[in-house]
Design an enzyme around this catalytic site. Sequence first.
Site, PDB file in Angstrom:
ATOM      1  N   THR A 172       0.852  -1.195   0.000  1.00  0.00           N
ATOM      2  CA  THR A 172       0.000   0.000   0.000  1.00  0.00           C
ATOM      3  C   THR A 172       0.880   1.234   0.000  1.00  0.00           C
ATOM      4  O   THR A 172       1.998   1.221   0.503  1.00  0.00           O
ATOM      5  CB  THR A 172      -0.898   0.067   1.244  1.00  0.00           C
ATOM      6  OG1 THR A 172      -0.051   0.061   2.387  1.00  0.00           O
ATOM      7  CG2 THR A 172      -1.844  -1.094   1.311  1.00  0.00           C
ATOM      8  N   GLU A 185      -6.265  -2.657  -0.862  1.00  0.00           N
ATOM      9  CA  GLU A 185      -6.761  -3.785  -0.058  1.00  0.00           C
ATOM     10  C   GLU A 185      -7.986  -4.438  -0.681  1.00  0.00           C
ATOM     11  O   GLU A 185      -8.449  -5.473  -0.215  1.00  0.00           O
ATOM     12  CB  GLU A 185      -7.128  -3.282   1.352  1.00  0.00           C
ATOM     13  CG  GLU A 185      -5.939  -2.934   2.233  1.00  0.00           C
ATOM     14  CD  GLU A 185      -5.437  -1.498   2.037  1.00  0.00           C
ATOM     15  OE1 GLU A 185      -5.769  -0.892   1.000  1.00  0.00           O
ATOM     16  OE2 GLU A 185      -4.727  -1.003   2.920  1.00  0.00           O
ATOM     17  N   LYS A 240     -11.840  18.930  11.672  1.00  0.00           N
ATOM     18  CA  LYS A 240     -12.772  18.906  12.812  1.00  0.00           C
ATOM     19  C   LYS A 240     -12.857  20.310  13.392  1.00  0.00           C
ATOM     20  O   LYS A 240     -11.985  20.746  14.120  1.00  0.00           O
ATOM     21  CB  LYS A 240     -12.305  17.893  13.843  1.00  0.00           C
ATOM     22  CG  LYS A 240     -12.344  16.476  13.271  1.00  0.00           C
ATOM     23  CD  LYS A 240     -11.631  15.454  14.129  1.00  0.00           C
ATOM     24  CE  LYS A 240     -11.470  14.160  13.342  1.00  0.00           C
ATOM     25  NZ  LYS A 240     -10.112  13.874  12.933  1.00  0.00           N
ATOM     26  N   TRP A 247     -17.606  18.046  11.473  1.00  0.00           N
ATOM     27  CA  TRP A 247     -16.651  17.687  10.431  1.00  0.00           C
ATOM     28  C   TRP A 247     -16.878  18.502   9.156  1.00  0.00           C
ATOM     29  O   TRP A 247     -18.009  18.681   8.715  1.00  0.00           O
ATOM     30  CB  TRP A 247     -16.780  16.200  10.085  1.00  0.00           C
ATOM     31  CG  TRP A 247     -16.247  15.306  11.153  1.00  0.00           C
ATOM     32  CD1 TRP A 247     -15.713  15.697  12.355  1.00  0.00           C
ATOM     33  CD2 TRP A 247     -16.197  13.882  11.133  1.00  0.00           C
ATOM     34  NE1 TRP A 247     -15.325  14.591  13.065  1.00  0.00           N
ATOM     35  CE2 TRP A 247     -15.613  13.479  12.357  1.00  0.00           C
ATOM     36  CE3 TRP A 247     -16.588  12.918  10.208  1.00  0.00           C
ATOM     37  CZ2 TRP A 247     -15.410  12.132  12.662  1.00  0.00           C
ATOM     38  CZ3 TRP A 247     -16.379  11.584  10.509  1.00  0.00           C
ATOM     39  CH2 TRP A 247     -15.795  11.188  11.730  1.00  0.00           C
TER      40      TRP A 247
HETATM   41  P1  AMP Z   1      -4.785   3.142  -2.691  1.00  0.00           P
HETATM   42  O1  AMP Z   1      -4.881   1.933  -1.866  1.00  0.00           O
HETATM   43  O2  AMP Z   1      -3.422   3.729  -2.742  1.00  0.00           O
HETATM   44  O3  AMP Z   1      -5.355   2.919  -4.048  1.00  0.00           O
HETATM   45  O4  AMP Z   1      -5.651   4.275  -2.000  1.00  0.00           O
HETATM   46  C1  AMP Z   1      -6.994   4.055  -1.644  1.00  0.00           C
HETATM   47  C2  AMP Z   1      -7.587   5.329  -1.133  1.00  0.00           C
HETATM   48  O5  AMP Z   1      -7.673   6.303  -2.176  1.00  0.00           O
HETATM   49  C3  AMP Z   1      -9.003   5.183  -0.651  1.00  0.00           C
HETATM   50  O6  AMP Z   1      -9.066   4.661   0.659  1.00  0.00           O
HETATM   51  C4  AMP Z   1      -9.526   6.611  -0.747  1.00  0.00           C
HETATM   52  O7  AMP Z   1      -9.134   7.383   0.361  1.00  0.00           O
HETATM   53  C5  AMP Z   1      -8.809   7.133  -1.970  1.00  0.00           C
HETATM   54  N1  AMP Z   1      -9.697   7.054  -3.130  1.00  0.00           N
HETATM   55  C6  AMP Z   1      -9.748   6.097  -4.082  1.00  0.00           C
HETATM   56  N2  AMP Z   1     -10.668   6.405  -5.021  1.00  0.00           N
HETATM   57  C7  AMP Z   1     -11.227   7.579  -4.654  1.00  0.00           C
HETATM   58  C8  AMP Z   1     -12.244   8.423  -5.194  1.00  0.00           C
HETATM   59  N3  AMP Z   1     -12.871   8.140  -6.348  1.00  0.00           N
HETATM   60  N4  AMP Z   1     -12.559   9.539  -4.507  1.00  0.00           N
HETATM   61  C9  AMP Z   1     -11.938   9.859  -3.357  1.00  0.00           C
HETATM   62  N5  AMP Z   1     -10.965   9.125  -2.811  1.00  0.00           N
HETATM   63  C10 AMP Z   1     -10.612   7.985  -3.443  1.00  0.00           C
END
Ligand code: AMP
Length: 537
Positions: A185, A330, A438, A443
């Site tokens: 990640t 994940e 916050k 929020w």
């Molecule tokens: P990753 O595992 O690096 O792909 O990151 C996942 C995270 O990216 C998610 O938990 C979100 O916080 C963010 N994310 C993914 N897609 C979106 C979306 N369409 N809009 C807002 N946040 C997103």
Amino acid sequence: MFGLMQQHGLLISGLIEYAARYHGDTEIVSRRVEGDVHRSDWSTVERRARRVARVLDALEVAAGERVGTLAWNGYRHVELYYGVSGSARVLHMLNPRLHVDQIAWMINHADDKVLAFDATFAPIVQAVAPRCPGVRAWIVLADAVPEDLRAIPGMLAYETLLAAQDDLYVWPGFDENLASSMCYTSGTTGDPKAVLYSHRSTLLHAWGAALPDVMNIGARDAVLPVVPMFHVNAWGIPYTTAMVGAKLVLPGPALDGASLFALMDAEGVTFAAGVPTIWLGLLNQMQHEARKPQALRSVIIGGAAAPESMIAAFQDRWGVEVRHAWGMTEMSPLGTVCTLKHKHLALPAAQRMAVQTTQGRPLFGIDVRVVDADGRDLPWDGRAMGELLVRGPWIMADYYQSGKPSPLRDGWFPTGDVVTIDPDGYVRITDRSKDVIKSGGEWISSIEIENIAMAHPAVAMAACVAVPHPKWDERPLLVVVRKPGATLEAAELLAFYDGKVAKWWVPDDVLFVDAIPLGATGKMLKNRLREQLLPRA
Ligand code: AMP
């Protein structure tokens, strides 16, 4: 009573065998690191993937052992996807945009036995090779080993290795729950954590992704994943395209708007997937050319929130359908996709857009909940904000060798995303839990503040972060990169919020900067930004 049906494993080798058998002459087109455009097809990729398996046999890589890759989106990377996983080894995609210390750490943590890399990443390999004694073979994805890499022990050339093998390899059968690939990640704090996908989870995800309300791709499509194959398997696109027999177009390292436009146009790309920052470049190029890539009909925008202005530009100006999607490493990664329902089609444009700016509804296979800080379910009213929990057959059960207990809560994976869910199940991501502002116990969604700023014609990029406040605990500060030549000032931008959000949501100030730091997957690094803005007191 059990059913009387065959137990036939869902294996990644099955995908490539299918694609080779029924769509063998469908093309895989790659813009190479070398700069030229290379043409292959599913049949050739399958044959060469069998040679990859033979090479790994010759290198005595056992089933279950890890093979790392540091590579752009290209045909050789696809061959490794299938050759490594199809022969029961585990493909470990590494993100070359990370720092070499992190890359070395990941190679050692995953215990990679072989590492295959594009020649452009030679400097990374030179830096990490002495620190990764477990890697027996370094394979440069080229015809021959370049001069400056010859000193590294175990350095081999991909094409030489493949040429020395025959393709008399039969894909083995094994338990579909065995590991197929892994990906770390892009966490910004602590050691990275590895997600270990299985053959079964990968196939079920690929199936789900192909559905009409998800990617909606088939054998007549030409698909371009701008999302890198080193980040969550390019959202599974190398698997889904094999499953449906689509043409696959791979951009290599050239991800700027002009290069993407040219490749999409020349190859008749109908569908593409990427993060918002990539689409900004393509939209600029479309503006410049005063047309869209000729066959482009639909794009998925995900990985970060798609601003309304971007959705509108694709749809209203160019007639390209946008699907806004949300997922996580994940989750393989797809969780929700925003496709309108029949009842939305008759809505006034503004209300339709309000639906489209959500991250959409779960696809079959994904269950969602929104809970408060005590884990109690919140109503699906489109207003109550809480943490999103998910479960499903392509969602991680635990991180690989993290040394910590599984993060699951009663079988649900806590995403760390703060959301609202509406009565139809459309999820709106309002923040990462660490980014939410916050203010006075309430929020404020930093994403919503950013989206409004992005709708201003003079704004190129915007990030909203919390700054400490003596009375309200935290208040929003907007950090903005102006478009080239624009003369926007703070007061004008703040006035732009009038009537769009509650008064107390309006940022206290605007800071204009030259650039906002982006992470290795194109997301804004708000941690870094906060550190820059608020040096430790
Ligand atoms: P990753 O595992 O690096 O792909 O990151 C996942 C995270 O990216 C998610 O938990 C979100 O916080 C963010 N994310 C993914 N897609 C979106 C979306 N369409 N809009 C807002 N946040 C997103």
